[in-house]
Design a protein around this motif. Structure first.
Motif, PDB file in Angstrom:
ATOM      1  N   THR A   1       0.734  -1.225  -0.184  1.00 36.49           N
ATOM      2  CA  THR A   1       0.116  -0.144   0.066  1.00 36.49           C
ATOM      3  C   THR A   1       0.930   1.150  -0.032  1.00 36.49           C
ATOM      4  O   THR A   1       0.547   2.107  -0.685  1.00 36.49           O
ATOM      5  N   THR A   2       2.021   1.336   0.710  1.00 34.93           N
ATOM      6  CA  THR A   2       2.564   2.369   0.661  1.00 34.93           C
ATOM      7  C   THR A   2       3.468   2.757  -0.587  1.00 34.93           C
ATOM      8  O   THR A   2       3.498   3.947  -0.842  1.00 34.93           O
ATOM      9  N   VAL A   3       4.172   1.780  -1.028  1.00 39.39           N
ATOM     10  CA  VAL A   3       4.780   1.871  -2.353  1.00 39.39           C
ATOM     11  C   VAL A   3       3.887   2.222  -3.390  1.00 39.39           C
ATOM     12  O   VAL A   3       4.061   3.098  -4.213  1.00 39.39           O
ATOM     13  N   GLY A   4       2.691   1.598  -3.184  1.00 39.42           N
ATOM     14  CA  GLY A   4       1.688   1.807  -4.395  1.00 39.42           C
ATOM     15  C   GLY A   4       1.202   3.213  -4.276  1.00 39.42           C
ATOM     16  O   GLY A   4       1.072   3.839  -5.438  1.00 39.42           O
ATOM     17  N   MET A   5       0.999   3.803  -3.177  1.00 34.34           N
ATOM     18  CA  MET A   5       0.618   5.238  -2.985  1.00 34.34           C
ATOM     19  C   MET A   5       1.419   6.076  -3.275  1.00 34.34           C
ATOM     20  O   MET A   5       1.273   6.889  -4.238  1.00 34.34           O
ATOM     21  N   MET A   6       2.865   5.705  -3.042  1.00 36.67           N
ATOM     22  CA  MET A   6       3.936   6.712  -3.703  1.00 36.67           C
ATOM     23  C   MET A   6       4.006   6.843  -5.038  1.00 36.67           C
ATOM     24  O   MET A   6       4.246   7.703  -5.651  1.00 36.67           O
ATOM     25  N   ARG A   7       3.972   5.571  -5.732  1.00 36.47           N
ATOM     26  CA  ARG A   7       4.192   5.314  -7.095  1.00 36.47           C
ATOM     27  C   ARG A   7       2.839   6.066  -7.853  1.00 36.47           C
ATOM     28  O   ARG A   7       2.995   7.025  -8.914  1.00 36.47           O
ATOM     29  N   THR A   8       1.696   5.967  -7.179  1.00 36.21           N
ATOM     30  CA  THR A   8       0.629   6.526  -7.780  1.00 36.21           C
ATOM     31  C   THR A   8       0.768   8.100  -7.627  1.00 36.21           C
ATOM     32  O   THR A   8       0.429   8.760  -8.465  1.00 36.21           O
ATOM     33  N   ARG A   9       1.325   8.697  -6.664  1.00 39.54           N
ATOM     34  CA  ARG A   9       1.387   9.938  -6.359  1.00 39.54           C
ATOM     35  C   ARG A   9       2.481  10.684  -7.495  1.00 39.54           C
ATOM     36  O   ARG A   9       2.249  11.466  -8.111  1.00 39.54           O
ATOM     37  N   ASP A  10       3.507   9.864  -7.643  1.00 40.57           N
ATOM     38  CA  ASP A  10       4.452  10.220  -8.567  1.00 40.57           C
ATOM     39  C   ASP A  10       4.000  10.206 -10.018  1.00 40.57           C
ATOM     40  O   ASP A  10       4.311  11.206 -10.642  1.00 40.57           O
ATOM     41  N   GLN A  11       3.128   9.465 -10.335  1.00 43.65           N
ATOM     42  CA  GLN A  11       2.503   9.001 -11.685  1.00 43.65           C
ATOM     43  C   GLN A  11       1.645  10.345 -11.815  1.00 43.65           C
ATOM     44  O   GLN A  11       1.448  10.903 -12.888  1.00 43.65           O
ATOM     45  N   VAL A  12       0.759  10.688 -10.748  1.00 46.08           N
ATOM     46  CA  VAL A  12      -0.259  11.749 -11.012  1.00 46.08           C
ATOM     47  C   VAL A  12       0.585  13.007 -10.920  1.00 46.08           C
ATOM     48  O   VAL A  12       0.269  14.057 -11.935  1.00 46.08           O
ATOM     49  N   ASP A  13       1.655  13.247 -10.649  1.00 49.56           N
ATOM     50  CA  ASP A  13       2.692  14.416 -10.585  1.00 49.56           C
ATOM     51  C   ASP A  13       3.095  14.417 -12.181  1.00 49.56           C
ATOM     52  O   ASP A  13       3.344  15.459 -12.761  1.00 49.56           O
ATOM     53  N   VAL A  14       3.596  13.110 -12.712  1.00 49.20           N
ATOM     54  CA  VAL A  14       4.218  13.027 -14.051  1.00 49.20           C
ATOM     55  C   VAL A  14       3.151  13.431 -15.113  1.00 49.20           C
ATOM     56  O   VAL A  14       3.228  14.515 -16.137  1.00 49.20           O
ATOM     57  N   VAL A  15       1.837  13.163 -14.691  1.00 52.03           N
ATOM     58  CA  VAL A  15       0.714  13.308 -15.948  1.00 52.03           C
ATOM     59  C   VAL A  15       0.367  15.031 -15.796  1.00 52.03           C
ATOM     60  O   VAL A  15       0.347  15.757 -16.798  1.00 52.03           O
ATOM     61  N   GLY A  16       0.145  15.520 -14.379  1.00 52.56           N
ATOM     62  CA  GLY A  16      -0.181  16.691 -14.171  1.00 52.56           C
ATOM     63  C   GLY A  16       0.731  17.768 -14.456  1.00 52.56           C
ATOM     64  O   GLY A  16       0.809  19.053 -14.916  1.00 52.56           O
ATOM     65  N   ALA A  17       1.893  17.563 -13.896  1.00 54.49           N
ATOM     66  CA  ALA A  17       3.119  18.499 -13.941  1.00 54.49           C
ATOM     67  C   ALA A  17       3.979  18.400 -15.199  1.00 54.49           C
ATOM     68  O   ALA A  17       5.105  19.336 -15.503  1.00 54.49           O
ATOM     69  N   TYR A  18       4.065  17.118 -15.956  1.00 59.78           N
ATOM     70  CA  TYR A  18       5.016  16.888 -16.919  1.00 59.78           C
ATOM     71  C   TYR A  18       4.222  16.709 -18.188  1.00 59.78           C
ATOM     72  O   TYR A  18       4.672  17.456 -19.293  1.00 59.78           O
ATOM     73  N   ALA A  19       3.863  15.440 -18.183  1.00 60.65           N
ATOM     74  CA  ALA A  19       3.230  15.108 -19.713  1.00 60.65           C
ATOM     75  C   ALA A  19       2.301  15.860 -20.122  1.00 60.65           C
ATOM     76  O   ALA A  19       2.334  16.355 -21.330  1.00 60.65           O
ATOM     77  N   ALA A  20       1.385  16.229 -19.485  1.00 63.02           N
ATOM     78  CA  ALA A  20       0.088  17.151 -19.906  1.00 63.02           C
ATOM     79  C   ALA A  20       0.662  18.505 -20.392  1.00 63.02           C
ATOM     80  O   ALA A  20       0.114  19.140 -21.517  1.00 63.02           O
ATOM     81  N   PRO A  21       1.258  19.290 -19.560  1.00 67.65           N
ATOM     82  CA  PRO A  21       1.890  20.448 -19.962  1.00 67.65           C
ATOM     83  C   PRO A  21       2.795  20.590 -21.278  1.00 67.65           C
ATOM     84  O   PRO A  21       2.847  21.402 -21.998  1.00 67.65           O
ATOM     85  N   GLN A  22       3.678  19.062 -21.295  1.00 70.63           N
ATOM     86  CA  GLN A  22       4.434  19.067 -22.505  1.00 70.63           C
ATOM     87  C   GLN A  22       3.558  19.043 -23.753  1.00 70.63           C
ATOM     88  O   GLN A  22       4.028  19.580 -24.876  1.00 70.63           O
TER      89      GLN A  22
END
Length: 425
Positions: free
Chosen positions: A14-35
């Motif tokens: 659960t901890t690793v899954g949540m951390m990875r999900t948080r990182d992936q949401v950040d990738v989508v919102g702060a990197y991939a979508a703006p790009q």
């Protein structure tokens, strides 16, 4: 010991899954979508940049059209700054050497385009007895080279960058869905095992010490179930939020931005038609662009590909007037009338119909259309940003919540077992 190992596995998953999900949401919102948004904006700005050069050349130095010339010049500078900002942003976020090389090549091509465009305008400025819609041959020569460079090299490069950024975005979505799916499956697996072990321990203690219910073990079981259920809700909710953000907001935003770029290029074709030495080709190209704006598909020779026509986007938010498709059709009728006037030898009237600012003039009707499109794109982008912000908010605290819940559960197990063991002694 087995219970401790299972609990540790549940905590880790659960901890690793949540951390990875948080990182992936950040990738989508702060990197991939703006790009992807930057690449799409670059394509749009380049399309309108050339349309404004064509407009400037068509107007020439006519004093009666000085307001239109000033507007075209200001818009050109605005788009030029927009292109520079997009290229700078794209270079700052580029992650591969090939992308950086492509961006530097595009920057060099843009410099050549600007040189050719301004040479065309400089030649025209020095010409005497100018007639709007009839620029000097040398001006047309320079502009022909400039617009060919833009349509043959710059726009395809920008389109390639946009496609690559959209692929990156889709990969980010796929990664988040995969993380959520596996994390949820493993959390359920270890959670069920943990509950079975806790219930087994409860039964064993009940038989040995004749205690029907152990409150501490019951609370530990409920804490374990609560962690699995809550984690499942979060993993599923994050996937649903990002899917909805992509489906309902960002994908339509990218599609409509692409359609807006095509419409800028098509509007430029109206000016190009009046100044071109081969107006039939320009007319055919504009007809193809207009057809795909209405129905979707491929827009003109080497043009963009639209997944849907303008009718799919309806009206601007809060608007009760015509939808964007109706507004585009109004501009298309203006273009057809301008072509007819030019064909009848009424060039001055055709130029006035193109540059006029009254309803029924092409300039006005295109502005009316473009305003609605811009409002919808802004609304879709705002919806995406809000959904991503909600996704980030939903993950707040979930790097520590599993540890807290499992820590409490293990403490409760110790509290539940220790008195019974003491009683056994």
């Amino acid at each position: 010991m087995v219970l401790i190992l299972v609990s540790a596995a549940l905590l880790t998953v659960t901890t690793v899954g949540m951390m990875r999900t948080r990182d992936q949401v950040d990738v989508v919102g702060a990197y991939a979508a703006p790009q992807a948004a930057t690449a799409s904006d670059l394509y749009l700005a380049l399309s309108d940049l050339d349309a404004q050069v064509a407009r400037l050349i068509m107007i020439g130095d006519s004093e009666s059209l000085s307001d239109s010339r000033l507007d075209a010049l200001l818009t050109y500078r605005q788009r030029s700054n927009q292109v520079d900002a997009d290229l700078s942003q794209a270079l700052n976020t580029a992650t591969t050497a090939s992308t950086r090389t492509q961006l530097r090549t595009l920057t060099s091509q843009l410099a050549l385009y600007r040189q050719l465009a301004w040479e065309a305008l400089a030649v025209q400025e020095g010409a005497a007895d100018q007639v709007p819609g009839r620029p000097p041959a040398d001006t047309l020569g320079y502009y022909s080279r400039a617009t060919t460079l833009l349509h043959a090299d710059l726009l395809p490069s920008a389109k390639s960058l946009r496609s690559a950024s959209e692929t990156t975005l889709n990969d980010a979505y796929s990664g988040q869905r995969s993380t959520a799916r596996w994390s949820l499956a493993l959390a359920v697996l270890f959670g069920v095992l943990g509950v079975i072990l806790l219930l087994g321990l409860q039964v064993r203690l009940a038989r040995r010490f004749r205690r029907l219910i152990n409150p501490a073990l019951l609370a530990a079981t409920l804490a374990t179930i609560g962690l699995v259920v809550a984690a499942g809700v979060v993993f599923t909710g994050e996937t649903n939020r990002l899917d909805a953000a992509q489906r309902d907001s960002f994908a339509p935003y990218l599609s409509l931005t692409a359609a807006q770029a095509v419409s800028y290029d098509a509007a430029g074709d109206t000016s190009r038609y009046l100044i071109s030495g081969n107006p039939e080709y320009v007319q055919q190209d504009l007809a193809a662009k207009s057809k795909c704006l209405v129905n979707g598909g491929t827009c003109g020779s080497g043009g963009d590909d639209l997944s849907a026509g303008l009718g799919a986007f309806g009206r601007a938010p809060g608007s009760t007037g015509p939808g964007v498709l109706d507004r585009w059709n109004a501009y298309q009728r203006d273009h057809d009338q301008i072509v007819a006037l030019s064909g009848d030898g009424q060039l001055a009237t055709a130029v006035n119909r193109l540059t006029g600012i009254s309803r029924g003039d092409a300039n006005f009707d295109f502005f009316y259309y473009d305003t609605a499109v811009s409002q919808i794109t802004a609304s879709r982008k705002a919806g995406f940003d809000a959904t991503v912000a909600d996704a980030r908010h939903a993950l707040a605290g979930w790097t520590v919540i599993p540890a807290v819940l499992m820590g409490v559960a293990m403490l409760l197990v110790l509290l539940g077992v220790r008195p019974r063991l003491a009683e056994y002694r």
